[in-house]
Write an enzyme that holds these catalytic residues in place. Structure first.
Site, PDB file in Angstrom:
ATOM      1  N   LYS A   1     -52.634  28.832   0.515  1.00  0.00           N
ATOM      2  CA  LYS A   1     -51.207  29.078   0.260  1.00  0.00           C
ATOM      3  C   LYS A   1     -50.510  29.469   1.559  1.00  0.00           C
ATOM      4  O   LYS A   1     -51.168  29.796   2.557  1.00  0.00           O
ATOM      5  CB  LYS A   1     -51.044  30.183  -0.778  1.00  0.00           C
ATOM      6  CG  LYS A   1     -51.539  31.524  -0.287  1.00  0.00           C
ATOM      7  CD  LYS A   1     -51.267  32.596  -1.306  1.00  0.00           C
ATOM      8  CE  LYS A   1     -51.855  33.913  -0.879  1.00  0.00           C
ATOM      9  NZ  LYS A   1     -51.299  34.431   0.377  1.00  0.00           N
TER      10      LYS A   1
ATOM     11  N   ASP B   1     -57.160  36.476  -1.265  1.00  0.00           N
ATOM     12  CA  ASP B   1     -57.065  36.722   0.182  1.00  0.00           C
ATOM     13  C   ASP B   1     -58.079  37.713   0.765  1.00  0.00           C
ATOM     14  O   ASP B   1     -57.714  38.565   1.590  1.00  0.00           O
ATOM     15  CB  ASP B   1     -55.644  37.197   0.530  1.00  0.00           C
ATOM     16  CG  ASP B   1     -54.582  36.138   0.243  1.00  0.00           C
ATOM     17  OD1 ASP B   1     -54.928  35.099  -0.330  1.00  0.00           O
ATOM     18  OD2 ASP B   1     -53.408  36.360   0.574  1.00  0.00           O
TER      19      ASP B   1
ATOM     20  N   CYS C   1     -49.858  40.241  -1.904  1.00  0.00           N
ATOM     21  CA  CYS C   1     -50.297  38.990  -2.527  1.00  0.00           C
ATOM     22  C   CYS C   1     -50.922  39.187  -3.905  1.00  0.00           C
ATOM     23  O   CYS C   1     -50.774  38.334  -4.773  1.00  0.00           O
ATOM     24  CB  CYS C   1     -51.213  38.233  -1.574  1.00  0.00           C
ATOM     25  SG  CYS C   1     -50.269  37.585  -0.165  1.00  0.00           S
TER      26      CYS C   1
HETATM   27  C1  VGL Z   1     -50.584  39.277   2.696  1.00  0.00           C
HETATM   28  C2  VGL Z   1     -49.129  40.219   4.187  1.00  0.00           C
HETATM   29  C3  VGL Z   1     -48.947  39.008   4.800  1.00  0.00           C
HETATM   30  C4  VGL Z   1     -51.521  39.473   1.528  1.00  0.00           C
HETATM   31  C5  VGL Z   1     -50.410  38.061   3.291  1.00  0.00           C
HETATM   32  O1  VGL Z   1     -52.462  38.681   1.386  1.00  0.00           O
HETATM   33  O2  VGL Z   1     -51.306  40.411   0.747  1.00  0.00           O
HETATM   34  N1  VGL Z   1     -49.929  40.352   3.142  1.00  0.00           N
HETATM   35  N2  VGL Z   1     -49.597  37.931   4.355  1.00  0.00           N
END
Ligand code: VGL
Ligand code: ZN
Length: 194
Positions: A101, A15, A140
């Protein structure tokens, strides 16, 4: 702890998207500090011809995790927007595989393995050892590392290439401790033998 890049290793970058970097909708404080070390890890893997994966948080508009729907987060990483793009400062090779995802409107998914093709693709390639870094340590990255361990991968956490949100102070440190307690190997760049 010294660790080798074996022929059955893969890099998984979690991410590293515009919305999680400074200026983004859900910026991780200092999140851009992961870019330089991740680019170095990418260099090691591509030099060896080893696979590189990058996950993307990939939400539909009105995703259940958004505040307007009672979720904990501001809208972020909406499919096909600038915020959902992987940072252009990350030097991904053209061969990198992108794994989306959390694309179902009614379900959130922090782990890169949850409802994705990631484990299938890794198994097809014969991968046994995963090196994992990215954002955010306490969400994540943590979920992805814990799933990798559950699935049975040798799992290496790239301590110098992760950064956390720390909604509560200390969350990231706690997450690192938990990952290591459950079997992840914590390393930095100088521990990795190419
Ligand atoms: C994430 C909060 C909400 C992450 C993703 O990638 O860690 N954190 N969505
Ligand atoms: Zn999200």
């Amino acid at each position: 702890m010294r660790i080798s890049l074996t022929s059955r290793s893969a890099l998984v970058i979690v991410d590293v998207q515009n919305d999680f970097l400074p200026g983004g909708a859900l910026a991780v404080p200092g999140g851009d500090s992961v870019l330089e070390p991740l680019n170095k890890y990418i260099g090691l893997f591509t030099q060896r011809g080893l696979p590189v994966f990058a996950t993307r948080d990939w939400h539909p508009r009105q995703h259940v995790s958004f505040r307007e729907r009672g979720g904990p987060w501001p809208p972020h990483c909406v499919q096909n927007t600038w915020g959902a793009e992987i940072s252009s400062m990350l030097n991904l090779p053209s061969s990198a595989r992108i794994v989306d995802k959390a694309f179902s409107p009614e379900r959130d998914a922090y782990s890169g393995f949850q409802e994705t093709v990631l484990s299938l693709e890794l198994h097809k390639l014969g991968v046994k050892r995963l090196f994992i870094g990215g954002l955010a340590t306490d969400y994540c990255v943590k979920a992805t590392v814990l799933d990798a361990l559950d699935i049975g991968f040798e799992t290496v956490l790239l301590l110098d290439a992760v950064k956390g949100v720390d909604v509560n102070p200390g969350d990231s440190e706690k997450a690192v401790r938990e990952m290591i307690l459950k079997g992840a190997i914590g390393v930095t760049l100088d521990d990795v033998l190419p």
